[in-house]
Design a protein around this motif. Structure first.
Motif, PDB file in Angstrom:
ATOM      1  N   LEU A 102      -6.001 -11.443  19.714  1.00  0.00           N
ATOM      2  CA  LEU A 102      -5.323 -10.446  20.538  1.00  0.00           C
ATOM      3  C   LEU A 102      -5.001 -10.916  21.948  1.00  0.00           C
ATOM      4  O   LEU A 102      -4.180 -10.298  22.628  1.00  0.00           O
ATOM      5  CB  LEU A 102      -6.169  -9.170  20.622  1.00  0.00           C
ATOM      6  N   HIS A 103      -5.651 -11.986  22.418  1.00  0.00           N
ATOM      7  CA  HIS A 103      -5.540 -12.351  23.823  1.00  0.00           C
ATOM      8  C   HIS A 103      -5.289 -13.838  24.028  1.00  0.00           C
ATOM      9  O   HIS A 103      -5.750 -14.678  23.252  1.00  0.00           O
ATOM     10  CB  HIS A 103      -6.822 -11.968  24.585  1.00  0.00           C
ATOM     11  N   ARG A 145      -2.191  -9.717  26.495  1.00  0.00           N
ATOM     12  CA  ARG A 145      -2.449  -9.139  25.177  1.00  0.00           C
ATOM     13  C   ARG A 145      -1.239  -9.422  24.301  1.00  0.00           C
ATOM     14  O   ARG A 145      -0.088  -9.188  24.721  1.00  0.00           O
ATOM     15  CB  ARG A 145      -2.690  -7.638  25.264  1.00  0.00           C
ATOM     16  N   LYS A 146      -1.475  -9.918  23.107  1.00  0.00           N
ATOM     17  CA  LYS A 146      -0.391 -10.230  22.182  1.00  0.00           C
ATOM     18  C   LYS A 146       0.071  -8.950  21.501  1.00  0.00           C
ATOM     19  O   LYS A 146      -0.732  -8.185  20.959  1.00  0.00           O
ATOM     20  CB  LYS A 146      -0.859 -11.229  21.126  1.00  0.00           C
ATOM     21  N   LYS A 147       1.381  -8.719  21.522  1.00  0.00           N
ATOM     22  CA  LYS A 147       1.950  -7.523  20.910  1.00  0.00           C
ATOM     23  C   LYS A 147       3.205  -7.892  20.131  1.00  0.00           C
ATOM     24  O   LYS A 147       3.733  -8.996  20.263  1.00  0.00           O
ATOM     25  CB  LYS A 147       2.287  -6.474  21.976  1.00  0.00           C
ATOM     26  N   THR A 148       3.669  -6.967  19.322  1.00  0.00           N
ATOM     27  CA  THR A 148       4.917  -7.183  18.598  1.00  0.00           C
ATOM     28  C   THR A 148       5.915  -6.090  18.951  1.00  0.00           C
ATOM     29  O   THR A 148       5.539  -4.970  19.321  1.00  0.00           O
ATOM     30  CB  THR A 148       4.696  -7.187  17.072  1.00  0.00           C
ATOM     31  N   ARG A 149       7.196  -6.429  18.827  1.00  0.00           N
ATOM     32  CA  ARG A 149       8.272  -5.475  19.066  1.00  0.00           C
ATOM     33  C   ARG A 149       9.458  -5.868  18.199  1.00  0.00           C
ATOM     34  O   ARG A 149       9.512  -7.004  17.690  1.00  0.00           O
ATOM     35  CB  ARG A 149       8.675  -5.473  20.532  1.00  0.00           C
ATOM     36  N   ASN A 167      10.356  -8.221  13.452  1.00  0.00           N
ATOM     37  CA  ASN A 167       9.606  -8.114  14.707  1.00  0.00           C
ATOM     38  C   ASN A 167       9.408  -9.486  15.348  1.00  0.00           C
ATOM     39  O   ASN A 167       9.496 -10.521  14.690  1.00  0.00           O
ATOM     40  CB  ASN A 167       8.246  -7.470  14.450  1.00  0.00           C
ATOM     41  N   LEU A 204       6.866 -11.604  18.399  1.00  0.00           N
ATOM     42  CA  LEU A 204       5.666 -11.568  19.223  1.00  0.00           C
ATOM     43  C   LEU A 204       6.051 -11.643  20.703  1.00  0.00           C
ATOM     44  O   LEU A 204       6.964 -12.377  21.072  1.00  0.00           O
ATOM     45  CB  LEU A 204       4.764 -12.758  18.877  1.00  0.00           C
ATOM     46  N   ASP A 240       2.060  -9.439  26.726  1.00  0.00           N
ATOM     47  CA  ASP A 240       2.041  -8.380  27.728  1.00  0.00           C
ATOM     48  C   ASP A 240       0.997  -8.736  28.793  1.00  0.00           C
ATOM     49  O   ASP A 240      -0.201  -8.788  28.487  1.00  0.00           O
ATOM     50  CB  ASP A 240       1.682  -7.060  27.050  1.00  0.00           C
TER      51      ASP A 240
END
Length: 266
Positions: A110-111, A131-135, A159, A161, A164
């Motif tokens: 996650l980080h 912080r790893k996120k998807t969009r 999606n 990666l 943030d």
């Protein structure tokens, strides 16, 4: 967040939900759960407790500690830890990383973290915790549900990666840290050192010792996009009551909720 920060005494801030410890100070029990230890520089009030923490983690079976330090500190620290292992009679479990500004280091699923250069009296660096996120991919955002389904039919992941920036931590620094990395001012929370707060120790004095003055912070505040700016490393010449009174007097009204002093025991 938990921790302490008093200039010349100790600085260590623990972000519990990410398992990340920014600096160690002298080493204290509240740090025991940290999986990743990020050291800004080798001054004793920030780094002296590294052997203590690793030794204690060994005693309690916590043998997987990721230790990131400035590149110039890595060799001397390995020698120090070797001597402490010898006199302590324990083997310490850790991974020592000579972390370079601008490079990205994976911490867990996650980080990740990116060091940034900070001007101080010894080699030093701050850290940005991501912080790893998807969009949804940029090329699909304006094309509706059918475009997403078509991408899936082609075997593509619709999606992407992205990272943030959650926390930026300066350690000891002069104000020029601000230009090192754009994400410093984009992080949700910025921990920034402000050691000197009034005319008794003017800006020139702060800069001579590689530190920041409140006057300089107020100057750059309009350029900081952070949701919260947390002030650390205030000199012990000021009581907490005095610092809060100075903030109330000096901060623009629009900044009084955003800029806060990290709790201190004095």
């Amino acid at each position: 967040f938990a921790g302490y920060s008093l200039a010349g005494i100790t600085t260590s801030i623990y972000c519990r939900n990410a398992g990340v410890l920014f600096d160690v100070g002298q080493g204290l029990p509240f740090q025991m759960g940290a999986r990743h230890v990020l050291i800004t520089h080798a001054h004793m009030d920030h780094a002296a407790g590294i052997p203590y923490l690793l030794s204690q983690k060994n005693v309690y079976g916590q043998k997987e500690t990721n230790l990131l330090v400035p590149e110039a500190f890595a060799g001397p620290l390995e020698e120090i830890l070797g001597l402490w292992r010898k006199v302590d009679g324990h083997e310490y479990g850790y991974k020592l990383v000579a972390a370079r500004p601008g490079e990205l280091y994976e911490l867990d699923k996650l980080h990740c973290v990116r060091p940034f250069a900070t001007p101080h009296r010894v080699p030093s660096q701050g850290y940005i915790l991501y912080r790893k996120k998807t969009r949804l991919r940029a090329d699909l955002r304006d094309h509706g549900q059918e475009a997403i389904l078509e991408a899936r039919r082609r075997g593509e992941d619709p999606n992407e990666l992205f990272l943030d920036p959650m926390v930026a931590f300066t350690g000891d620094t002069k104000k020029e840290f601000f230009g090192a990395e754009p994400d410093i001012s984009r992080a949700k929370i910025l921990f920034v050192e402000v050691t000197f707060w009034d005319e008794a120790k003017p800006v020139e004095h702060a800069r001579t010792w590689g530190h920041m003055h409140l006057d300089e912070l107020i100057e750059i505040l309009p350029q900081l996009q952070n949701e919260r700016v947390v002030l650390i490393h205030a000199s012990i010449r000021y009581s907490t009551r005095e610092l809060l009174a100075i903030l109330d007097r000096r901060l623009p009204s629009a900044e009084k909720e955003r800029v806060v002093l990290f709790p201190r025991p004095v």
